[in-house]
Design a protein around this motif. Structure first.
Motif, PDB file in Angstrom:
ATOM      1  N   ASN A   1       0.827  -1.210   0.000  1.00 31.40           N
ATOM      2  CA  ASN A   1       0.000   0.000   0.000  1.00 31.40           C
ATOM      3  C   ASN A   1       0.862   1.260   0.000  1.00 31.40           C
ATOM      4  OD1 ASN A   1      -2.541  -1.167  -0.092  1.00 31.40           O
ATOM      5  ND2 ASN A   1      -2.694  -1.381   2.131  1.00 31.40           N
ATOM      6  N   PHE A   2       2.030   1.188   0.652  1.00 31.90           N
ATOM      7  CA  PHE A   2       2.906   2.351   0.687  1.00 31.90           C
ATOM      8  C   PHE A   2       3.448   2.665  -0.717  1.00 31.90           C
ATOM      9  CE2 PHE A   2       7.234   4.108   0.986  1.00 31.90           C
ATOM     10  CZ  PHE A   2       6.943   5.304   1.627  1.00 31.90           C
ATOM     11  N   LYS A   3       3.960   1.655  -1.404  1.00 31.82           N
ATOM     12  CA  LYS A   3       4.466   1.873  -2.766  1.00 31.82           C
ATOM     13  C   LYS A   3       3.349   2.296  -3.709  1.00 31.82           C
ATOM     14  CE  LYS A   3       8.617  -1.004  -2.949  1.00 31.82           C
ATOM     15  NZ  LYS A   3       9.301  -2.128  -3.655  1.00 31.82           N
ATOM     16  N   ASP A   4       2.176   1.746  -3.472  1.00 36.47           N
ATOM     17  CA  ASP A   4       1.024   2.127  -4.276  1.00 36.47           C
ATOM     18  C   ASP A   4       0.714   3.612  -4.084  1.00 36.47           C
ATOM     19  OD1 ASP A   4      -1.034   1.700  -6.034  1.00 36.47           O
ATOM     20  OD2 ASP A   4      -2.445   1.044  -4.506  1.00 36.47           O
TER      21      ASP A   4
ATOM     22  N   SER B   1      -1.567  10.439   0.778  1.00 38.42           N
ATOM     23  CA  SER B   1      -1.839   9.109   0.216  1.00 38.42           C
ATOM     24  C   SER B   1      -0.976   8.026   0.851  1.00 38.42           C
ATOM     25  CB  SER B   1      -1.658   9.136  -1.306  1.00 38.42           C
ATOM     26  OG  SER B   1      -2.633   9.948  -1.908  1.00 38.42           O
ATOM     27  N   PRO B   2       0.372   8.166   0.876  1.00 37.25           N
ATOM     28  CA  PRO B   2       1.160   7.128   1.549  1.00 37.25           C
ATOM     29  C   PRO B   2       0.949   7.085   3.056  1.00 37.25           C
ATOM     30  CG  PRO B   2       2.582   8.906   0.781  1.00 37.25           C
ATOM     31  CD  PRO B   2       1.236   9.158   0.195  1.00 37.25           C
ATOM     32  N   LEU B   3       0.709   8.239   3.704  1.00 40.55           N
ATOM     33  CA  LEU B   3       0.499   8.229   5.153  1.00 40.55           C
ATOM     34  C   LEU B   3      -0.778   7.499   5.536  1.00 40.55           C
ATOM     35  CD1 LEU B   3       1.628  11.799   6.270  1.00 40.55           C
ATOM     36  CD2 LEU B   3       2.762   9.623   6.744  1.00 40.55           C
ATOM     37  N   VAL B   4      -1.831   7.730   4.753  1.00 36.98           N
ATOM     38  CA  VAL B   4      -3.070   6.986   5.006  1.00 36.98           C
ATOM     39  C   VAL B   4      -2.841   5.501   4.737  1.00 36.98           C
ATOM     40  CG1 VAL B   4      -5.443   6.623   4.228  1.00 36.98           C
ATOM     41  CG2 VAL B   4      -4.603   8.945   4.603  1.00 36.98           C
ATOM     42  N   GLY B   5      -2.036   5.204   3.715  1.00 35.87           N
ATOM     43  CA  GLY B   5      -1.711   3.798   3.451  1.00 35.87           C
ATOM     44  C   GLY B   5      -0.980   3.151   4.615  1.00 35.87           C
ATOM     45  N   VAL B   6      -0.008   3.862   5.192  1.00 35.50           N
ATOM     46  CA  VAL B   6       0.731   3.348   6.350  1.00 35.50           C
ATOM     47  C   VAL B   6      -0.202   3.189   7.549  1.00 35.50           C
ATOM     48  CG1 VAL B   6       2.528   3.894   8.030  1.00 35.50           C
ATOM     49  CG2 VAL B   6       2.957   4.273   5.605  1.00 35.50           C
ATOM     50  N   MET B   7      -1.063   4.198   7.768  1.00 36.71           N
ATOM     51  CA  MET B   7      -2.010   4.129   8.883  1.00 36.71           C
ATOM     52  C   MET B   7      -2.942   2.941   8.731  1.00 36.71           C
ATOM     53  SD  MET B   7      -4.605   7.104  10.281  1.00 36.71           S
ATOM     54  CE  MET B   7      -5.413   7.314   8.703  1.00 36.71           C
ATOM     55  N   GLN B   8      -3.408   2.720   7.498  1.00 33.00           N
ATOM     56  CA  GLN B   8      -4.301   1.595   7.265  1.00 33.00           C
ATOM     57  C   GLN B   8      -3.586   0.258   7.434  1.00 33.00           C
ATOM     58  OE1 GLN B   8      -7.384   1.167   7.104  1.00 33.00           O
ATOM     59  NE2 GLN B   8      -7.448  -0.951   6.369  1.00 33.00           N
ATOM     60  N   ASP B   9      -2.321   0.196   7.016  1.00 32.84           N
ATOM     61  CA  ASP B   9      -1.545  -1.038   7.213  1.00 32.84           C
ATOM     62  C   ASP B   9      -1.416  -1.378   8.699  1.00 32.84           C
ATOM     63  OD1 ASP B   9      -1.138  -1.537   4.534  1.00 32.84           O
ATOM     64  OD2 ASP B   9       0.786  -0.472   4.439  1.00 32.84           O
ATOM     65  N   ARG B  10      -1.369  -0.337   9.548  1.00 29.82           N
ATOM     66  CA  ARG B  10      -1.176  -0.562  10.987  1.00 29.82           C
ATOM     67  C   ARG B  10      -2.479  -0.889  11.707  1.00 29.82           C
ATOM     68  NH1 ARG B  10       3.639   0.834  13.354  1.00 29.82           N
ATOM     69  NH2 ARG B  10       5.203   1.789  11.989  1.00 29.82           N
ATOM     70  N   ILE B  11      -3.550  -0.083  11.449  1.00 23.18           N
ATOM     71  CA  ILE B  11      -4.785  -0.284  12.214  1.00 23.18           C
ATOM     72  C   ILE B  11      -5.761  -1.206  11.505  1.00 23.18           C
ATOM     73  CG2 ILE B  11      -4.535   1.974  13.284  1.00 23.18           C
ATOM     74  CD1 ILE B  11      -6.667   3.059  11.479  1.00 23.18           C
ATOM     75  N   ASN B  12      -5.593  -1.347  10.185  1.00 19.56           N
ATOM     76  CA  ASN B  12      -6.415  -2.274   9.397  1.00 19.56           C
ATOM     77  C   ASN B  12      -7.911  -2.052   9.616  1.00 19.56           C
ATOM     78  OD1 ASN B  12      -6.732  -4.333   7.535  1.00 19.56           O
ATOM     79  ND2 ASN B  12      -6.831  -5.933   9.114  1.00 19.56           N
ATOM     80  N   ASN B  13      -8.332  -0.787   9.600  1.00 18.01           N
ATOM     81  CA  ASN B  13      -9.751  -0.445   9.771  1.00 18.01           C
ATOM     82  C   ASN B  13     -10.019   0.822   8.945  1.00 18.01           C
ATOM     83  OD1 ASN B  13     -12.250   0.675  10.743  1.00 18.01           O
ATOM     84  ND2 ASN B  13     -12.075  -0.661  12.538  1.00 18.01           N
ATOM     85  N   TRP B  14     -10.674   0.647   7.798  1.00 21.71           N
ATOM     86  CA  TRP B  14     -10.877   1.772   6.892  1.00 21.71           C
ATOM     87  C   TRP B  14     -11.827   2.825   7.482  1.00 21.71           C
ATOM     88  CZ3 TRP B  14      -7.979   3.583   3.365  1.00 21.71           C
ATOM     89  CH2 TRP B  14      -7.202   2.749   2.564  1.00 21.71           C
TER      90      TRP B  14
END
Length: 508
Positions: A90-93, A438-451
């Motif tokens: 998700n970060f690279k995306d 965009s990458p920060l939200v991706g990192v946050m989502q990778d950590r909390i896994n709750n959209w």
């Protein structure tokens, strides 16, 4: 008798000077004028170009083009689209979505500075040509690094257009409709992103994600060519680029009504500078000393931090939270309706209540505050239909800021600084706004896994944007539209770049 003699002598002196002015005006008239290219058509062409720019943004974020990552849990999935083919996290995306900003960051100040030496309309043609080849390059990319490089070049191509198009439109717009015209132009941002969702989803699923980029390049190619074959246009606040570009004299922005205007305008427009770099830093200093401009851009950064992440992660978040089978189409529809209604309404409302800088800040802070309330509430609902209604209202309110925020950027600086003003505003809202979001939200989502939680945290930043713009209401401001001339002309004496009356035979 003395008075009469002076009057006669004055008339004689004007008469002797008249042939010179008349000779200068008649030379361009001998050239064939593109009578069909009226101010409204200029607006229409710029709107289409702007929409294609943002169709690209929406397409790369769509599930059809962006796709899904590879997953191995019992049964392995190869994923789909760019993320699946290149095996991206998700970060690279998120990095791919933000890579264009590198080119935009470098090229925007350069194009804005070159506008003082080269005709701005030709610069737009150069930029759109780079954009066209870069979009095609995305379609033939082979890995993460190649598509990232092509996205950077897309930013280079876009840089010329975003910094120069708005001043052209502001020059041509009727006095009482300036913000409305800007609103129509910036309406193409949400509309383009929304169409990009639909376009990317359809083309990506039907033909493959690469063909989406090929289609964008084909759509932009005619406009890139147009930038070179059209008679170049001159922008308010800038002298013609040089004697070799004498055709740029065919369209003047200021109407010279007295002999005194000539030296005044030449002095203000052709003031020598020791170096281009020194001039650039002087212009940057002037921008940073404009408190009202800085406040406006700071609010715009916070606003764009949220909007950028919405546009990129919206379809994926909607698919995860509400299990939408057609997330691209649904988010695209909401963004189209909200973008068109909100952006047009914001521009027309500001013109209706009198388009001044304080009124613009009142509209910005109010619309963003209530838009934040509705968008935040939307993600709290578990029911899909309640989400759609509240999110749509929130989008309408949030997008009402597009015309006013850019009106402030254009009218808090002198005309000669408008391209740099737009360039640095755009660079700032991307560098500190949607690029990191965009990458920060991706990192946050990778950590909390709750959209849902990620969306609520993101939406709360809109309240910060509203607060910053609220401060702007109380800062003294001056509309600097006419400050470049020693003898400022009234708006009624200022011709647009393309005068419809010329085609009908009226004198310019």
């Amino acid at each position: 008798m003395g008075v009469e003699g002076a009057a006669v002598q004055d008339q004689d002196s004007k008469a002797s000077a008249a042939p010179v002015v008349e000779k200068q005006d008649m030379a361009p008239e001998s050239e064939p004028a593109p009578s069909w290219f009226t101010p409204k058509r200029l607006l229409m062409i710029f709107c289409v170009i702007n929409m294609i720019n943002y169709v690209d943004r929406g397409a790369i974020a769509s599930n059809g083009v962006n796709g899904s990552p590879r997953v191995c849990g019992g049964v392995c999935s190869h994923g789909s689209g760019i993320q699946g083919e290149f095996d991206l996290t998700n970060f690279k995306d998120g990095v791919i979505s933000s890579a264009f900003m590198v080119g935009l960051l470098v090229a925007s100040p350069i194009f804005a500075s070159l506008a003082k030496s080269f005709n701005p309309f030709r610069l737009i043609g150069v930029g759109l040509s780079v954009w066209t080849f870069a979009a095609a390059g995305c379609g033939i990319s082979v890995d993460f690094w190649s598509i990232t490089a092509c996205r950077m070049l897309v930013g280079v191509g876009e840089a010329s257009f975003i910094s120069l198009a708005a001043p052209f439109i502001d020059d041509n717009a009727p006095v009482t409709q300036r913000t409305a015209w800007l609103g129509i132009f910036y309406m193409c941002i949400p509309t383009g992103v929304a169409l990009g969702y639909v376009y990317g989803g359809w083309v990506g699923n039907s033909f493959g994600w690469r063909f989406a980029f090929f289609g964008e390049a084909i759509l932009m190619l005619p406009f890139a060519i147009l930038g070179f074959v059209m008679k170049p246009l001159q922008m308010k606040g800038f002298a013609p680029a040089g004697s070799k570009s004498s055709e740029t004299n065919a369209i003047q922005v200021e109407v010279i009504t007295t002999d005194k205007d000539v030296p005044g305008s030449n002095h203000s427009l052709n003031k020598p500078s020791s170096s281009g770099l020194q001039r650039f830093w002087q212009d940057m200093k002037s921008l940073l000393l404009e408190k009202i401009y800085v406040i406006n851009v700071l609010g715009y950064i916070a606003y764009n931090f949220v909007i950028g992440a919405y546009s990129y992660w919206g379809p994926k978040a909607g698919y995860s939270i509400y299990h939408m089978s057609n997330a691209d189409l649904l988010f695209g529809g909401i963004t189209i309706v909200g973008g068109i209604v909100g952006t047009l309404a914001g521009g027309f409302i500001l013109d209706r209540i009198n388009s001044t800088i304080p009124n613009a800040f009142k509209l910005l802070s109010t619309a963003t505050f209530f838009g934040a309330i509705f968008c935040f509430s939307a993600f709290c609902f578990k029911n899909l239909y309640a989400f759609i209604v509240f999110f749509l209202i929130g989008e309408i309110l949030v997008f009402a800021t597009q015309g006013p925020v850019n009106f402030v950027c254009l009218h808090t600086v002198k005309p000669s600084l408008r391209p740099l003003s737009m360039a640095m505003s755009t660079v700032s809202i991307h560098v500190f706004g949607d690029v990191p979001s965009s990458p920060l939200v991706g990192v946050m989502q990778d950590r909390i896994n709750n959209w849902r939680t990620s969306a609520l945290i993101l939406t709360s930043i809109l309240f910060l944007a509203s607060g910053i713009w609220f401060i702007g209401i109380f800062i003294p401001s001056v509309d600097r539209y006419n400050e470049d001339s020693e003898h400022p002309v009234e708006r009624s004496n200022t011709r647009p770049l393309l005068e419809e009356a010329t085609a009908s035979g009226q004198p310019v």
